[in-house]
Design a protein around this motif. Structure first.
Motif, PDB file in Angstrom:
ATOM      1  N   ALA A 103       0.408  -4.346  -0.955  1.00 36.93           N
ATOM      2  CA  ALA A 103       1.122  -3.185  -0.999  1.00 36.93           C
ATOM      3  C   ALA A 103       2.624  -3.176  -1.129  1.00 36.93           C
ATOM      4  O   ALA A 103       3.273  -4.259  -0.708  1.00 36.93           O
ATOM      5  CB  ALA A 103       0.809  -2.275   0.267  1.00 36.93           C
ATOM      6  N   THR A 104       3.409  -2.598  -2.055  1.00 38.78           N
ATOM      7  CA  THR A 104       4.814  -2.532  -2.231  1.00 38.78           C
ATOM      8  C   THR A 104       5.520  -1.316  -1.431  1.00 38.78           C
ATOM      9  O   THR A 104       4.491  -0.483  -0.892  1.00 38.78           O
ATOM     10  CB  THR A 104       5.256  -2.590  -3.927  1.00 38.78           C
ATOM     11  OG1 THR A 104       4.644  -1.301  -4.153  1.00 38.78           O
ATOM     12  CG2 THR A 104       4.433  -3.714  -4.508  1.00 38.78           C
ATOM     13  N   GLN A 105       6.811  -1.297  -1.547  1.00 34.53           N
ATOM     14  CA  GLN A 105       7.170  -0.114  -0.953  1.00 34.53           C
ATOM     15  C   GLN A 105       6.818   1.290  -1.434  1.00 34.53           C
ATOM     16  O   GLN A 105       6.858   2.165  -0.985  1.00 34.53           O
ATOM     17  CB  GLN A 105       8.741  -0.309  -0.965  1.00 34.53           C
ATOM     18  CG  GLN A 105       9.334  -1.254  -0.176  1.00 34.53           C
ATOM     19  CD  GLN A 105      10.923  -1.366  -0.399  1.00 34.53           C
ATOM     20  OE1 GLN A 105      11.387  -1.139  -1.554  1.00 34.53           O
ATOM     21  NE2 GLN A 105      11.681  -1.758   0.904  1.00 34.53           N
ATOM     22  N   ASN A 106       6.455   1.317  -2.467  1.00 39.17           N
ATOM     23  CA  ASN A 106       6.105   2.766  -3.262  1.00 39.17           C
ATOM     24  C   ASN A 106       4.686   2.943  -3.235  1.00 39.17           C
ATOM     25  O   ASN A 106       4.245   3.777  -3.751  1.00 39.17           O
ATOM     26  CB  ASN A 106       6.377   2.537  -4.844  1.00 39.17           C
ATOM     27  CG  ASN A 106       8.137   2.503  -5.173  1.00 39.17           C
ATOM     28  OD1 ASN A 106       8.857   2.995  -4.202  1.00 39.17           O
ATOM     29  ND2 ASN A 106       8.412   1.779  -6.186  1.00 39.17           N
ATOM     30  N   GLN A 107       3.897   2.085  -2.442  1.00 42.26           N
ATOM     31  CA  GLN A 107       2.521   2.531  -2.414  1.00 42.26           C
ATOM     32  C   GLN A 107       2.054   2.879  -0.957  1.00 42.26           C
ATOM     33  O   GLN A 107       2.730   2.679  -0.066  1.00 42.26           O
ATOM     34  CB  GLN A 107       1.704   1.103  -2.572  1.00 42.26           C
ATOM     35  CG  GLN A 107       1.819   0.391  -4.000  1.00 42.26           C
ATOM     36  CD  GLN A 107       0.808  -0.764  -4.267  1.00 42.26           C
ATOM     37  OE1 GLN A 107       0.810  -1.492  -3.406  1.00 42.26           O
ATOM     38  NE2 GLN A 107       0.311  -0.746  -5.191  1.00 42.26           N
ATOM     39  N   THR A 108       0.923   3.811  -1.024  1.00 40.00           N
ATOM     40  CA  THR A 108       0.711   4.350   0.449  1.00 40.00           C
ATOM     41  C   THR A 108      -0.981   3.748   0.627  1.00 40.00           C
ATOM     42  O   THR A 108      -1.709   3.609  -0.209  1.00 40.00           O
ATOM     43  CB  THR A 108       0.611   5.908   0.195  1.00 40.00           C
ATOM     44  OG1 THR A 108       2.004   6.111   0.016  1.00 40.00           O
ATOM     45  CG2 THR A 108       0.268   6.326   1.723  1.00 40.00           C
ATOM     46  N   ILE A 109      -1.036   3.369   1.956  1.00 38.50           N
ATOM     47  CA  ILE A 109      -2.402   2.889   2.156  1.00 38.50           C
ATOM     48  C   ILE A 109      -2.875   4.183   3.178  1.00 38.50           C
ATOM     49  O   ILE A 109      -2.266   4.645   4.074  1.00 38.50           O
ATOM     50  CB  ILE A 109      -2.333   1.616   2.986  1.00 38.50           C
ATOM     51  CG1 ILE A 109      -1.815   0.306   2.306  1.00 38.50           C
ATOM     52  CG2 ILE A 109      -3.831   1.344   3.325  1.00 38.50           C
ATOM     53  CD1 ILE A 109      -1.622  -0.812   3.053  1.00 38.50           C
ATOM     54  N   ALA A 110      -4.194   4.649   2.658  1.00 40.87           N
ATOM     55  CA  ALA A 110      -4.901   5.855   3.376  1.00 40.87           C
ATOM     56  C   ALA A 110      -5.987   5.133   3.775  1.00 40.87           C
ATOM     57  O   ALA A 110      -6.754   4.432   3.460  1.00 40.87           O
ATOM     58  CB  ALA A 110      -5.008   6.874   2.459  1.00 40.87           C
ATOM     59  N   LEU A 111      -6.246   5.940   5.186  1.00 38.81           N
ATOM     60  CA  LEU A 111      -7.464   5.426   5.955  1.00 38.81           C
ATOM     61  C   LEU A 111      -8.247   6.709   6.207  1.00 38.81           C
ATOM     62  O   LEU A 111      -7.990   7.634   6.770  1.00 38.81           O
ATOM     63  CB  LEU A 111      -6.963   4.754   7.238  1.00 38.81           C
ATOM     64  CG  LEU A 111      -8.241   4.654   8.154  1.00 38.81           C
ATOM     65  CD1 LEU A 111      -9.464   3.851   7.889  1.00 38.81           C
ATOM     66  CD2 LEU A 111      -7.606   4.161   9.402  1.00 38.81           C
TER      67      LEU A 111
END
Length: 64
Positions: A2-10
Motif C-alpha cells: 500500500a502507498t500513502q494514497n491507498q486505503t485498506i478496508a476491512l
C-alpha cells in the motif's frame, strides 16, 4: 504494498451470534495482524473497518 494514497478496508461479518470464538472482534484483530505484517504498523492503524454482526439475507430489508 500500500502507498500513502491507498486505503485498506476491512469488512467483518458474522450472520448470527453464537457466543463462540469467531467473533467480529477476533476477525478484526486477525486481519489487523495480517495488515501489520504485510503493509506495516501505520497501515494497520489507518484501516477502515466495517462490521456487520447478526444480519443475513434472511433478515435483510431491501429498498425498492
Amino acid at each position: 504494498m500500500a502507498t500513502q494514497n491507498q486505503t485498506i478496508a476491512l469488512y467483518s461479518r458474522k450472520s448470527r451470534f453464537t457466543g463462540k470464538g469467531e467473533s467480529i472482534g477476533n476477525q478484526v484483530e486477525l486481519c489487523k495482524e495480517y495488515v501489520r505484517l504485510h503493509f506495516g504498523e501505520q497501515a494497520a492503524e489507518q484501516l477502515v473497518i466495517y462490521e456487520d454482526e447478526g444480519f443475513s439475507g434472511g433478515n435483510f430489508v431491501g429498498v425498492r
